[in-house]
Design a protein around this motif. Structure first.
Motif, short mmCIF file in Angstrom:
data_model
loop_
_atom_site.label_atom_id
_atom_site.label_comp_id
_atom_site.label_asym_id
_atom_site.label_seq_id
_atom_site.Cartn_x
_atom_site.Cartn_y
_atom_site.Cartn_z
N PRO A 1 -77.24 -54.06 -123.03
CA PRO A 1 -77.43 -53.97 -124.48
C PRO A 1 -78.06 -55.25 -125.05
CG PRO A 1 -75.29 -53.08 -123.89
CD PRO A 1 -75.87 -53.71 -122.64
N GLY A 2 -77.71 -56.40 -124.47
CA GLY A 2 -78.31 -57.66 -124.91
C GLY A 2 -79.80 -57.71 -124.65
N ASP A 3 -80.24 -57.15 -123.52
CA ASP A 3 -81.67 -57.09 -123.21
C ASP A 3 -82.40 -56.26 -124.26
OD1 ASP A 3 -81.33 -58.53 -120.79
OD2 ASP A 3 -81.01 -56.67 -119.65
N VAL A 4 -81.82 -55.12 -124.58
CA VAL A 4 -82.42 -54.22 -125.57
C VAL A 4 -82.51 -54.91 -126.92
CG1 VAL A 4 -82.15 -52.03 -126.80
CG2 VAL A 4 -81.72 -52.14 -124.33
N ASP A 5 -81.42 -55.57 -127.33
CA ASP A 5 -81.42 -56.28 -128.61
C ASP A 5 -82.48 -57.37 -128.64
OD1 ASP A 5 -79.33 -54.70 -129.50
OD2 ASP A 5 -77.78 -56.24 -129.14
N LEU A 6 -82.59 -58.14 -127.56
CA LEU A 6 -83.57 -59.22 -127.52
C LEU A 6 -85.00 -58.68 -127.58
CD1 LEU A 6 -84.37 -62.19 -127.20
CD2 LEU A 6 -84.17 -61.87 -124.72
N ILE A 7 -85.30 -57.65 -126.81
CA ILE A 7 -86.64 -57.08 -126.82
C ILE A 7 -86.97 -56.51 -128.20
CG2 ILE A 7 -88.09 -55.22 -125.88
CD1 ILE A 7 -86.55 -55.69 -123.19
N THR A 8 -86.01 -55.84 -128.81
CA THR A 8 -86.22 -55.28 -130.14
C THR A 8 -86.48 -56.39 -131.15
OG1 THR A 8 -84.79 -53.41 -129.60
CG2 THR A 8 -85.18 -53.84 -131.94
N TRP A 9 -85.73 -57.47 -131.08
CA TRP A 9 -85.90 -58.62 -131.98
C TRP A 9 -87.27 -59.27 -131.78
CZ3 TRP A 9 -86.59 -63.90 -131.50
CH2 TRP A 9 -86.33 -64.66 -132.64
N LEU A 10 -87.64 -59.50 -130.52
CA LEU A 10 -88.95 -60.11 -130.23
C LEU A 10 -90.08 -59.24 -130.76
CD1 LEU A 10 -88.26 -61.31 -126.58
CD2 LEU A 10 -88.60 -62.79 -128.58
N ARG A 11 -90.00 -57.95 -130.53
CA ARG A 11 -91.05 -57.03 -131.02
C ARG A 11 -91.12 -57.04 -132.54
NH1 ARG A 11 -94.57 -53.93 -128.10
NH2 ARG A 11 -94.13 -52.35 -129.60
N HIS A 12 -89.97 -57.08 -133.20
CA HIS A 12 -89.93 -57.11 -134.66
C HIS A 12 -90.70 -58.30 -135.21
CE1 HIS A 12 -88.37 -56.65 -138.72
NE2 HIS A 12 -88.08 -57.94 -138.70
N TYR A 13 -90.62 -59.42 -134.54
CA TYR A 13 -91.29 -60.64 -134.99
C TYR A 13 -92.66 -60.85 -134.34
CZ TYR A 13 -87.16 -61.81 -137.58
OH TYR A 13 -86.12 -61.79 -138.48
N GLY A 14 -93.15 -59.85 -133.63
CA GLY A 14 -94.49 -59.91 -133.05
C GLY A 14 -94.62 -60.87 -131.89
N ILE A 15 -93.52 -61.16 -131.23
CA ILE A 15 -93.54 -62.07 -130.08
C ILE A 15 -93.76 -61.24 -128.82
CG2 ILE A 15 -92.19 -63.75 -128.77
CD1 ILE A 15 -90.69 -64.33 -131.44
N PRO A 16 -94.73 -61.62 -128.00
CA PRO A 16 -95.01 -60.85 -126.78
C PRO A 16 -93.79 -60.80 -125.84
CG PRO A 16 -96.74 -62.45 -127.18
CD PRO A 16 -95.64 -62.75 -128.15
N VAL A 17 -93.66 -59.70 -125.15
CA VAL A 17 -92.55 -59.48 -124.22
C VAL A 17 -93.13 -59.25 -122.83
CG1 VAL A 17 -90.62 -57.97 -123.64
CG2 VAL A 17 -91.12 -58.48 -126.04
N LEU A 18 -92.54 -59.91 -121.85
CA LEU A 18 -92.92 -59.69 -120.45
C LEU A 18 -91.64 -59.41 -119.68
CD1 LEU A 18 -94.84 -59.66 -118.06
CD2 LEU A 18 -94.65 -62.15 -117.95
N PRO A 19 -91.33 -58.13 -119.45
CA PRO A 19 -90.13 -57.81 -118.68
C PRO A 19 -90.30 -58.24 -117.23
CG PRO A 19 -91.07 -55.83 -119.70
CD PRO A 19 -92.03 -56.95 -119.91
N VAL A 20 -89.35 -58.99 -116.71
CA VAL A 20 -89.40 -59.49 -115.34
C VAL A 20 -88.09 -59.14 -114.64
CG1 VAL A 20 -89.59 -61.53 -113.87
CG2 VAL A 20 -90.92 -61.40 -115.98
N LEU A 21 -88.20 -58.52 -113.49
CA LEU A 21 -87.04 -58.25 -112.65
C LEU A 21 -86.98 -59.32 -111.58
CD1 LEU A 21 -87.26 -54.38 -112.17
CD2 LEU A 21 -85.98 -55.66 -113.87
N THR A 22 -85.91 -60.08 -111.58
CA THR A 22 -85.79 -61.20 -110.65
C THR A 22 -84.95 -60.82 -109.43
OG1 THR A 22 -83.84 -62.02 -111.79
CG2 THR A 22 -85.97 -62.87 -112.54
N LYS A 23 -84.93 -61.73 -108.49
CA LYS A 23 -84.15 -61.58 -107.25
C LYS A 23 -84.57 -60.34 -106.46
CE LYS A 23 -80.37 -64.12 -109.16
NZ LYS A 23 -79.14 -64.73 -108.77
N THR A 24 -85.85 -60.07 -106.46
CA THR A 24 -86.33 -58.88 -105.76
C THR A 24 -86.19 -59.01 -104.25
OG1 THR A 24 -88.60 -59.71 -105.81
CG2 THR A 24 -87.93 -58.24 -107.60
N ASP A 25 -85.95 -60.22 -103.77
CA ASP A 25 -85.75 -60.41 -102.34
C ASP A 25 -84.37 -59.92 -101.88
OD1 ASP A 25 -83.95 -63.20 -102.23
OD2 ASP A 25 -85.30 -63.04 -103.95
N LYS A 26 -83.49 -59.62 -102.81
CA LYS A 26 -82.12 -59.19 -102.48
C LYS A 26 -82.05 -57.71 -102.08
CE LYS A 26 -80.14 -63.07 -103.76
NZ LYS A 26 -79.41 -63.94 -102.86
#
Length: 79
Positions: A4-29
């Motif tokens: 839910p925090g991810d969704v809130d952050l992305i929604t907030w960034l989009r509201h203010y016109g800040i670019p979003v780059l979703p990154v999935l980390t630890k892909t080596d796991k």
């Protein structure tokens, strides 16, 4: 997956016109197949708030580093 925090952050960034780059980390796991399955699920979860494929990244192997930097540079130039 997305929290839910991810969704809130992305929604907030989009509201203010800040670019979003979703990154999935630890892909080596995970195996490559499981990583891609997880990426598709996150992409589906993002559809309603930010339709973009997440970038895969591993700090351990550095896989995905160059594409992320290219996307950051392109976003910075566009601003």
């Amino acid at each position: 997956g997305l929290t839910p925090g991810d969704v809130d952050l992305i929604t907030w960034l989009r509201h203010y016109g800040i670019p979003v780059l979703p990154v999935l980390t630890k892909t080596d796991k995970l195996s490559r197949q499981k990583t891609l399955k997880q990426a598709r699920q996150v992409e589906r979860d993002l559809e309603s708030i930010y339709p973009a494929a997440p970038q895969l990244f591993s700090a351990k192997t550095r896989a995905g580093r160059d594409p992320i930097w290219k996307k950051i540079a392109a976003a910075a130039e566009a601003r």
